[in-house]
Scaffold this active site. Structure first.
Site, PDB file in Angstrom:
ATOM      1  N   ASP A 109       0.837  -1.213   0.000  1.00  0.00           N
ATOM      2  CA  ASP A 109       0.000   0.000   0.000  1.00  0.00           C
ATOM      3  C   ASP A 109       0.867   1.256   0.000  1.00  0.00           C
ATOM      4  OD1 ASP A 109       0.814  -0.875   2.589  1.00  0.00           O
ATOM      5  OD2 ASP A 109      -0.665   0.424   3.542  1.00  0.00           O
ATOM      6  N   ARG A 110       2.031   1.168   0.654  1.00  0.00           N
ATOM      7  CA  ARG A 110       2.918   2.335   0.724  1.00  0.00           C
ATOM      8  C   ARG A 110       3.601   2.564  -0.623  1.00  0.00           C
ATOM      9  NH1 ARG A 110       6.357   1.634   6.130  1.00  0.00           N
ATOM     10  NH2 ARG A 110       6.180   3.910   6.185  1.00  0.00           N
ATOM     11  N   ASP A 129      -1.267   8.097   5.311  1.00  0.00           N
ATOM     12  CA  ASP A 129      -2.442   7.263   5.050  1.00  0.00           C
ATOM     13  C   ASP A 129      -3.048   6.797   6.383  1.00  0.00           C
ATOM     14  OD1 ASP A 129      -4.325   5.325   4.362  1.00  0.00           O
ATOM     15  OD2 ASP A 129      -3.141   4.525   2.713  1.00  0.00           O
TER      16      ASP A 129
HETATM   17  C1  PAZ Z   1       2.073  -0.526   7.878  1.00  0.00           C
HETATM   18  C2  PAZ Z   1       0.936  -1.387   7.351  1.00  0.00           C
HETATM   19  C3  PAZ Z   1       0.521  -2.376   8.424  1.00  0.00           C
HETATM   20  C4  PAZ Z   1      -0.248  -0.459   7.009  1.00  0.00           C
HETATM   21  O1  PAZ Z   1      -1.350  -1.262   6.627  1.00  0.00           O
HETATM   22  P1  PAZ Z   1      -2.869  -0.749   6.605  1.00  0.00           P
HETATM   23  O2  PAZ Z   1      -3.031   0.201   7.728  1.00  0.00           O
HETATM   24  O3  PAZ Z   1      -3.070  -0.068   5.265  1.00  0.00           O
HETATM   25  O4  PAZ Z   1      -3.698  -1.978   6.707  1.00  0.00           O
HETATM   26  C5  PAZ Z   1       1.370  -2.104   6.017  1.00  0.00           C
HETATM   27  O5  PAZ Z   1       1.835  -1.165   5.106  1.00  0.00           O
HETATM   28  C6  PAZ Z   1       2.422  -3.157   6.273  1.00  0.00           C
HETATM   29  O6  PAZ Z   1       2.123  -4.248   6.672  1.00  0.00           O
HETATM   30  N1  PAZ Z   1       3.712  -2.813   5.985  1.00  0.00           N
HETATM   31  C7  PAZ Z   1       4.841  -3.687   6.099  1.00  0.00           C
HETATM   32  C8  PAZ Z   1       5.989  -3.037   6.795  1.00  0.00           C
HETATM   33  C9  PAZ Z   1       6.522  -1.785   6.102  1.00  0.00           C
HETATM   34  O7  PAZ Z   1       5.837  -1.169   5.288  1.00  0.00           O
HETATM   35  O8  PAZ Z   1       7.687  -1.393   6.402  1.00  0.00           O
HETATM   36  K     K Z   2      -4.335   1.536   3.430  1.00  0.00           K
END
Ligand code: PAZ
Ligand code: K
Ligand code: ADP
Length: 257
Positions: A109-110, A129
């Site tokens: 998503d990022r 976000d």
């Molecule tokens: C940080 C998050 C949990 C956000 O997820 P969301 O709030 O969109 O469900 C997701 O981007 C994620 O699992 N990231 C993995 C670790 C990282 O981005 O460094």
């Molecule tokens: K999201």
């Protein structure tokens, strides 16, 4: 047409892109146990109710929940006769490779948010976000994701209070009438609302200190407009940022395949 799926830890958003605009956007609670057949029944009834006749030929998926990808793949193969593009998998090309520690997996998503925001605004950005977690993604001048911040989400913070303290009820996020709460619910709402304003402003300030160039702040997620009432920190609020990023990555892969 393209079906773009953004699966977060709380909700999954399905959007249908006809090549020029999104003709439908629907949301379902994320549940890894949901089968391909269940997704299809749900999608078909919404299409029917909205009198939409579409032929989905392509699918792109971003999922922060790895387990749901299996059934979404089955959905694509069985009902749309296509192999989905899954952001974060090696076969999915990105316009700009992230620059982070080796071995780190960046949330898809990022990656999608940063691609969407760079396309609209150019570089030197902080993308915020408000999801299950609140993420801050830093975009370099050339469009690369170079890291950021993960903070507990707004609803998660409220739920944690309720779960940990016997006398604290379940409360929904809202803008409190005043900072000094005169009952339990008002006190909790004030804590989370004003705490969050401080969190967002503080994180943006610290990130900016570490960068040499001015940075714009782009916010997305359902709660962004709520906080925008009491902070000037956001340069832009874009509800469709993730979906825009998904279409962009899909097009990029078609052009560069
Ligand atoms: C940080 C998050 C949990 C956000 O997820 P969301 O709030 O969109 O469900 C997701 O981007 C994620 O699992 N990231 C993995 C670790 C990282 O981005 O460094
Ligand atoms: K999201
Ligand atoms: N406009 C809104 N008002 C209140 N709560 C919202 C709004 N939009 C989203 N939420 C809540 O914020 C949380 C995160 O939502 P969402 O963006 O769907 O997260 P994720 O992308 O992680 O699945 C959820 O608990 C959701 O119910």
């Amino acid at each position: 047409m393209l079906l773009a799926i953004d699966c977060g830890n709380t909700n999954t958003v399905f959007a249908i892109w006809d090549g020029a605009r999104f003709i439908a956007t629907w949301r379902i609670a994320t549940d890894h146990k949901r089968t391909a057949d269940e997704y299809f029944v749900w999608l078909s009834s919404l299409l029917l109710l909205n009198r939409l006749e579409v032929k989905i030929e392509e699918v792109i998926i971003s999922s922060t929940v790895p387990r749901v990808v299996f059934n979404l793949r089955v959905l694509s193969n069985r009902y749309f006769d296509c192999r989905p593009l899954v952001v974060g998998k090696p076969e999915c090309l990105l316009p700009h490779a992230p620059r982070v520690d080796q071995g780190t997996t960046v949330g898809p998503d990022r990656l999608v948010n940063t691609a969407g925001a760079f396309d609209r605004h150019g570089g030197d950005l902080i993308v915020v976000d408000f999801g299950t977690a609140t993420t801050f993604d830093v975009v370099d001048h050339d469009g690369a994701y170079i890291g950021g911040v993960i903070a507990p989400g707004v609803n998660l913070s409220l739920e944690a209070l309720h779960a940990a303290a016997a006398a604290l009820p379940h409360v929904d996020v809202s803008r409190p009438a005043q900072a000094i709460g005169t009952n339990t619910v008002a006190c909790m709402q004030s804590g989370v609302y004003w705490g969050y304003i401080g969190l967002v402003e503080g994180i943006v300030r610290e990130v900016r200190k570490e960068r040499e160039r001015p940075m714009k702040v782009i916010a997305t997620g359902g709660l962004a407009p709520l906080f925008a009432q009491d902070t000037e920190v956001f340069d832009s609020i874009e509800d469709d940022l993730t979906m825009h990023g998904l279409v962009l990555i899909h097009d990029y892969n078609k052009e560069n395949a």
